[in-house]
Design an enzyme around this catalytic site. Structure first.
Site, mmCIF file in Angstrom:
data_model
loop_
_atom_site.group_PDB
_atom_site.id
_atom_site.type_symbol
_atom_site.label_atom_id
_atom_site.label_comp_id
_atom_site.label_asym_id
_atom_site.label_seq_id
_atom_site.Cartn_x
_atom_site.Cartn_y
_atom_site.Cartn_z
ATOM 1 N N PRO A 20 -50.783 74.927 72.785
ATOM 2 C CA PRO A 20 -50.636 76.076 72.706
ATOM 3 C C PRO A 20 -51.529 77.129 73.678
ATOM 4 C CG PRO A 20 -52.037 75.024 70.983
ATOM 5 C CD PRO A 20 -51.685 73.997 71.619
ATOM 6 N N MET A 21 -50.945 78.239 74.141
ATOM 7 C CA MET A 21 -51.571 78.751 75.338
ATOM 8 C C MET A 21 -51.377 80.333 74.904
ATOM 9 S SD MET A 21 -52.019 76.835 78.871
ATOM 10 C CE MET A 21 -50.548 75.985 78.643
ATOM 11 N N CYS A 104 -60.452 78.636 69.608
ATOM 12 C CA CYS A 104 -60.569 79.829 70.406
ATOM 13 C C CYS A 104 -61.920 80.359 70.608
ATOM 14 C CB CYS A 104 -59.391 81.095 70.001
ATOM 15 S SG CYS A 104 -59.566 82.249 71.099
ATOM 16 N N LYS A 143 -56.874 72.295 65.371
ATOM 17 C CA LYS A 143 -57.385 72.438 66.899
ATOM 18 C C LYS A 143 -58.648 72.724 66.874
ATOM 19 C CE LYS A 143 -55.945 72.781 71.724
ATOM 20 N NZ LYS A 143 -56.467 73.993 72.271
ATOM 21 N N GLY A 205 -58.185 68.836 77.232
ATOM 22 C CA GLY A 205 -59.080 69.204 78.067
ATOM 23 C C GLY A 205 -59.210 68.300 79.463
ATOM 24 N N ARG A 229 -53.799 73.911 81.033
ATOM 25 C CA ARG A 229 -53.669 74.570 82.325
ATOM 26 C C ARG A 229 -53.108 73.539 83.532
ATOM 27 N NH1 ARG A 229 -59.928 75.564 82.961
ATOM 28 N NH2 ARG A 229 -59.926 73.369 81.995
HETATM 29 C C1 LIG Z 1 -54.692 80.914 79.156
HETATM 30 C C2 LIG Z 1 -54.723 80.035 78.097
HETATM 31 C C3 LIG Z 1 -54.726 80.407 76.814
HETATM 32 C C4 LIG Z 1 -55.065 79.500 75.698
HETATM 33 N N1 LIG Z 1 -54.702 79.705 74.388
HETATM 34 C C5 LIG Z 1 -54.800 78.971 73.400
HETATM 35 C C6 LIG Z 1 -54.343 79.080 72.155
HETATM 36 O O1 LIG Z 1 -53.535 80.021 71.939
HETATM 37 N N2 LIG Z 1 -54.404 78.060 71.174
HETATM 38 C C7 LIG Z 1 -55.127 76.886 71.477
HETATM 39 O O2 LIG Z 1 -55.654 76.280 70.425
HETATM 40 N N3 LIG Z 1 -55.787 76.749 72.702
HETATM 41 C C8 LIG Z 1 -55.495 77.655 73.851
HETATM 42 N N4 LIG Z 1 -56.125 77.483 74.872
HETATM 43 C C9 LIG Z 1 -56.711 76.131 75.047
HETATM 44 C C10 LIG Z 1 -55.786 74.911 75.595
HETATM 45 O O3 LIG Z 1 -54.672 74.723 74.581
HETATM 46 C C11 LIG Z 1 -56.714 73.937 75.978
HETATM 47 O O4 LIG Z 1 -57.108 73.369 74.730
HETATM 48 C C12 LIG Z 1 -57.895 74.131 77.097
HETATM 49 O O5 LIG Z 1 -57.165 74.787 77.993
HETATM 50 C C13 LIG Z 1 -58.371 72.748 77.629
HETATM 51 O O6 LIG Z 1 -57.289 72.067 78.302
HETATM 52 P P1 LIG Z 1 -57.013 71.743 79.993
HETATM 53 O O7 LIG Z 1 -58.463 71.860 80.320
HETATM 54 O O8 LIG Z 1 -56.251 70.648 80.196
HETATM 55 O O9 LIG Z 1 -56.622 73.089 80.362
HETATM 56 C C14 LIG Z 1 -55.602 78.273 75.868
HETATM 57 C C15 LIG Z 1 -56.163 78.116 77.270
HETATM 58 C C16 LIG Z 1 -55.770 78.846 78.463
HETATM 59 C C17 LIG Z 1 -55.960 78.441 79.693
#
Ligand SMILES: Cc1cc2nc3c(=O)[nH]c(=O)nc-3n(C[C@H](O)[C@H](O)[C@H](O)COP(=O)(O)O)c2cc1C
Length: 330
Positions: A20-21, A104, A143, A205, A229
């Site tokens: 989710p993002m 979050c 999460k 992550g 990301r």
């Molecule tokens: C722009 C953005 C928005 C995000 N929004 C959410 C979200 O709505 N819900 C959530 O559980 N995590 C959210 N995250 C966290 C990601 O789901 C993920 O756990 C975090 O980016 C770590 O993974 P990565 O290092 O592979 O990016 C968000 C991350 C980013 C960069």
């Protein structure tokens, strides 16, 4: 309405999941990842208060279309009764998996007791999950982060409590709230959680490549992995990962000509669903990501600001080339 019958079984089979993002994992982005083989995705986080107040924009985040890979909704909130009310709405809409956001780190979220603030109030988090589990016929997942700060790392204990109250899976982004996105995700913690619970564990992550996926599976023994990301401006990462594990040649990143086709397809998905104005606004950040590390992005984006409509957008893309890692408009 959703992409799968039993989301937990599907999750264990698919293993590579779009995280989710917020502001990102809307219908067009999900469809772009589906095109490249991602078959399991979440909504962006949806605030239960927005749904309770009948906020139209918040409601639209629950929407789906045929061919969507949407498999679960993520809710963010602070109150168990409200969660239950909204959980019933989600169940009525056909969702079979509700994920609770306890990760979050944003100030405006945690100051209201939502998101990773729930890592400091495990009793409340457990109450939210147990109320949903007891009263709904859907899977409840959570999460979490590693903890609030480095002095209060409690993700292993939290995961055990959540398993005890009936959570169907745990997603773990092993950074603290204080860390936000800084430093490295500590997947030693993911490994500890995996060893401590029987329910599926999804690692999140620092997943930017197929090698990262291999390393995290290898280190932690987790059941599935979230791509976050790593998919920004690179929806093809899902195909890149499956090709890696199937021993096929890596064909990514695609040549810039192909990337322009992908960008246009992404734009059209927005335009078809929401019209050109919304498409232009929402594509801005995606374009920045698609253009990657090439220089001269700001100049190109100034030109982008001037265009209107999909025909003009197509012409704009046609004029852009990459020369020595620099974008040029011809
Ligand atoms: C722009 C953005 C928005 C995000 N929004 C959410 C979200 O709505 N819900 C959530 O559980 N995590 C959210 N995250 C966290 C990601 O789901 C993920 O756990 C975090 O980016 C770590 O993974 P990565 O290092 O592979 O990016 C968000 C991350 C980013 C960069």
């Amino acid at each position: 309405m959703l992409a799968c019958d039993d989301p937990i079984e599907t999750l264990k089979k698919k293993r590579i999941i779009l995280a989710p993002m917020s502001g990102i994992t809307d219908i067009p982005f999900r469809l772009m990842t589906k095109k490249f083989g991602c078959e399991f995705a979440f909504t962006e986080m949806i605030d239960i208060n927005g749904l309770l107040h009948n906020n139209r924009r918040t409601f639209s985040m629950m929407d789906t279309v045929p061919g969507d890979n949407l498999s679960g909704i993520q809710l963010v909130g602070e109150d168990a009764e409200k969660f239950l009310h909204v959980g019933k709405m989600c169940e009525d809409k056909g969702f079979k998996l509700i994920d609770i956001n306890a990760g979050c780190p944003a100030r405006k979220v945690v100051k209201c007791g939502k998101g990773s603030a729930l890592m400091k109030d495990v009793k409340k988090l457990a109450k939210i999950v147990s109320m949903l589990v007891e009263n709904l016929n859907v899977h409840i997942t959570v999460k979490i982060r590693s903890g609030w700060d480095e002095k209060s790392i409690n993700c292993v204990e939290v995961a055990k409590v959540l398993e005890d109250v009936g959570a169907s899976a745990i997603g773990i982004h092993p950074r603290t709230q204080n860390q936000m996105y800084k430093g490295k995700a500590d997947h030693e913690l993911t490994k500890k959680i995996k060893r401590s619970v029987k329910i599926p564990v999804i690692a999140s992550g620092n997943i930017f490549s197929a090698e990262d996926v291999e390393d995290v599976f290898g280190l932690t023994g987790c059941d599935a992995i979230f791509v976050a990301r790593g998919a920004l401006g690179r929806p093809w990462i899902f195909d890149e990962i499956s090709r890696y594990f199937e021993g096929q040649e890596n064909i990514y990143p695609p040549p810039f000509k192909k990337i322009k086709e992908i960008i246009f397809e992404h734009y059209l998905l927005y335009a078809d669903l929401y019209g050109d104005n919304v498409a232009k606004r929402r594509m801005y950040k995606h374009l920045m990501w698609y253009f990657g590390k090439n220089k001269n992005k700001n100049e190109v984006m100034k030109e982008y600001q001037k265009i209107e409509g999909s025909g003009k957008f197509k012409k704009f893309l046609k004029k852009i080339f990459v020369e020595e890692r620099r974008l040029v408009i011809q």
